[in-house]
Design a protein around this motif. Structure first.
Motif, short mmCIF file in Angstrom:
data_model
loop_
_atom_site.label_atom_id
_atom_site.label_comp_id
_atom_site.label_asym_id
_atom_site.label_seq_id
_atom_site.Cartn_x
_atom_site.Cartn_y
_atom_site.Cartn_z
N VAL A 215 -42.44 11.44 13.82
CA VAL A 215 -43.71 11.24 13.12
C VAL A 215 -44.74 12.12 13.80
N SER A 216 -45.56 12.79 13.01
CA SER A 216 -46.60 13.65 13.57
C SER A 216 -47.68 12.82 14.25
N GLU A 217 -48.28 13.38 15.29
CA GLU A 217 -49.36 12.67 15.97
C GLU A 217 -50.61 12.57 15.10
N SER A 218 -50.66 13.31 14.00
CA SER A 218 -51.79 13.22 13.07
C SER A 218 -51.57 12.15 12.00
N ALA A 219 -50.42 11.51 12.00
CA ALA A 219 -50.13 10.47 11.00
C ALA A 219 -50.99 9.24 11.25
N PRO A 220 -51.22 8.40 10.25
CA PRO A 220 -52.00 7.17 10.43
C PRO A 220 -51.38 6.28 11.48
N PRO A 221 -52.19 5.53 12.23
CA PRO A 221 -51.66 4.67 13.30
C PRO A 221 -50.57 3.71 12.83
N ALA A 222 -50.70 3.15 11.64
CA ALA A 222 -49.70 2.21 11.14
C ALA A 222 -48.34 2.86 10.97
N GLN A 223 -48.33 4.18 10.71
CA GLN A 223 -47.07 4.89 10.55
C GLN A 223 -46.49 5.27 11.91
N ARG A 224 -47.36 5.58 12.87
CA ARG A 224 -46.88 5.99 14.20
C ARG A 224 -46.43 4.80 15.02
N HIS A 225 -47.11 3.68 14.91
CA HIS A 225 -46.81 2.52 15.73
C HIS A 225 -46.76 1.26 14.85
N PRO A 226 -45.69 1.10 14.09
CA PRO A 226 -45.59 -0.09 13.25
C PRO A 226 -45.57 -1.36 14.09
N GLU A 227 -46.23 -2.39 13.60
CA GLU A 227 -46.35 -3.64 14.36
C GLU A 227 -45.40 -4.73 13.88
N ASP A 228 -44.75 -4.52 12.75
CA ASP A 228 -43.80 -5.52 12.29
C ASP A 228 -42.64 -4.81 11.61
N GLY A 229 -41.65 -5.56 11.25
CA GLY A 229 -40.48 -4.97 10.62
C GLY A 229 -39.25 -5.78 10.96
N ALA A 230 -38.16 -5.45 10.30
CA ALA A 230 -36.93 -6.23 10.43
C ALA A 230 -36.08 -5.81 11.63
N TYR A 231 -36.49 -4.75 12.35
CA TYR A 231 -35.68 -4.23 13.44
C TYR A 231 -36.51 -4.09 14.71
N ILE A 232 -35.86 -4.29 15.82
CA ILE A 232 -36.45 -4.02 17.14
C ILE A 232 -35.79 -2.77 17.68
N ARG A 233 -36.61 -1.81 18.04
CA ARG A 233 -36.14 -0.57 18.66
C ARG A 233 -36.61 -0.56 20.10
N SER A 234 -35.67 -0.42 21.01
CA SER A 234 -36.00 -0.41 22.44
C SER A 234 -35.32 0.78 23.09
N GLU A 235 -36.06 1.47 23.94
CA GLU A 235 -35.53 2.61 24.69
C GLU A 235 -35.38 2.22 26.16
N ARG A 236 -34.16 2.34 26.70
CA ARG A 236 -33.97 2.24 28.14
C ARG A 236 -34.21 3.66 28.67
N GLN A 237 -35.32 3.84 29.36
CA GLN A 237 -35.73 5.16 29.83
C GLN A 237 -35.41 5.28 31.32
N SER A 238 -34.79 6.38 31.70
CA SER A 238 -34.44 6.62 33.10
C SER A 238 -35.17 7.85 33.61
N LEU A 239 -35.52 7.82 34.89
CA LEU A 239 -36.20 8.93 35.55
C LEU A 239 -35.35 9.36 36.74
N TRP A 240 -34.81 10.58 36.67
CA TRP A 240 -33.82 11.07 37.61
C TRP A 240 -34.28 12.41 38.17
N ARG A 241 -34.50 12.49 39.47
CA ARG A 241 -34.95 13.74 40.08
C ARG A 241 -33.76 14.67 40.31
N LEU A 242 -33.86 15.89 39.79
CA LEU A 242 -32.85 16.91 40.04
C LEU A 242 -33.19 17.59 41.37
#
Length: 259
Positions: A215-242
């Motif tokens: 989604v473009s950063e110029s899109a409406p807030p509701a499109q960029r960050h939906p607050e409801d819906g039938a699915y939960i999306r979760s990212e397990r983010q890792s930070l690894w130093r090379l």
């Protein structure tokens, strides 16, 4: 694998690729990073086969949308590939040979360099080996900058808008990412040490289970960050130093479950 094929549009699916649950609790305090066991860097879950098929379709059909790498970031991309292969050698569900890797789903991925000299080809290879995406963050000036990425599953952001941008600019227009939080995150990136990785997670509601969701950063807030819906999306983010390039490999393992 949860979910069933419903229809195909071109080479991409409009099916549900779901995990049954989240294997972690989402920290409530930002940035919410905690120490991570290096053995947990690469995850494999029940959606592996379906997610890898989707990744292959994206890497083949839309490489310009899911890959980017600065020429100066090639050493970091080479080092990340070497570190990923080393991690896979320690896993019983992968077989790493001199010329190919056999994944947990039985697919064989060639390690031959091919004819493409671009550094994006290194990141594409990583994207075909593991379930998670990677962003290379290199310190340039006072901030870490996004210098390379294999990003098959963007969650409401677009790689082309963030490529070669520093941390503060990358998080435009996230409302809570102010200058104070930006300084905390920059200190976090500065403090990561080789062999002592960190992890964090987020938790978002989506109306559709689509994994490739730019989604473009110029899109409406509701499109960029939906607050409801039938699915939960979760990212397990890792930070690894090379250790050699000193880049931070920011890994993103995407989980999608029914709310």
């Amino acid at each position: 694998m949860s979910g069933e094929i419903r229809e195909r549009q071109g080479n991409l699916t409009t099916w549900e690729i779901l995990q049954s649950s989240l294997p972690f609790e989402v920290p409530t305090r930002l940035p919410g990073a905690a120490p991570m066991d290096p053995a947990d860097w690469i995850l494999v879950d029940e959606a592996f086969g379906a997610q890898m098929a989707e990744r292959e379709a994206l890497l083949t059909t839309f490489p310009d949308k899911v890959l980017a790498c600065d020429l100066a970031a090639r050493p970091a991309a080479e080092e990340l590939l070497a570190e990923v292969l080393e991690a896979l050698r320690a896993r019983p569900d992968y077989e790493v040979g001199d010329s190919h890797v056999t994944r947990p789903d039985g697919a064989r991925v060639s390690l031959a360099p091919g004819t493409d000299p671009a550094p994006e080809a290194l990141l594409a290879l990583i994207g075909r080996l593991v379930q998670q995406d990677f962003c290379l963050m290199e310190k340039r000036g006072e901030e870490h900058v996004l210098t390379g990425a294999v990003l098959c599953f963007p969650a409401s952001w677009t790689l082309s808008e963030k490529f070669l941008q520093p941390l503060l600019r990358i998080h435009v227009p996230v409302p809570v990412y102010d200058e104070m939080l930006a300084r905390r995150v920059q200190r976090l990136f500065d403090g990561i040490q080789p062999g002592r990785p960190l992890w964090r997670a987020n938790h978002l509601r989506y109306a559709a289970p689509t994994l490739f969701a730019p989604v473009s950063e110029s899109a409406p807030p509701a499109q960029r960050h939906p607050e409801d819906g039938a699915y939960i999306r979760s990212e397990r983010q890792s930070l690894w130093r090379l250790p050699e390039s000193r880049a931070v490999a920011f890994g993103i393992h995407t989980f999608m479950i029914r709310a």
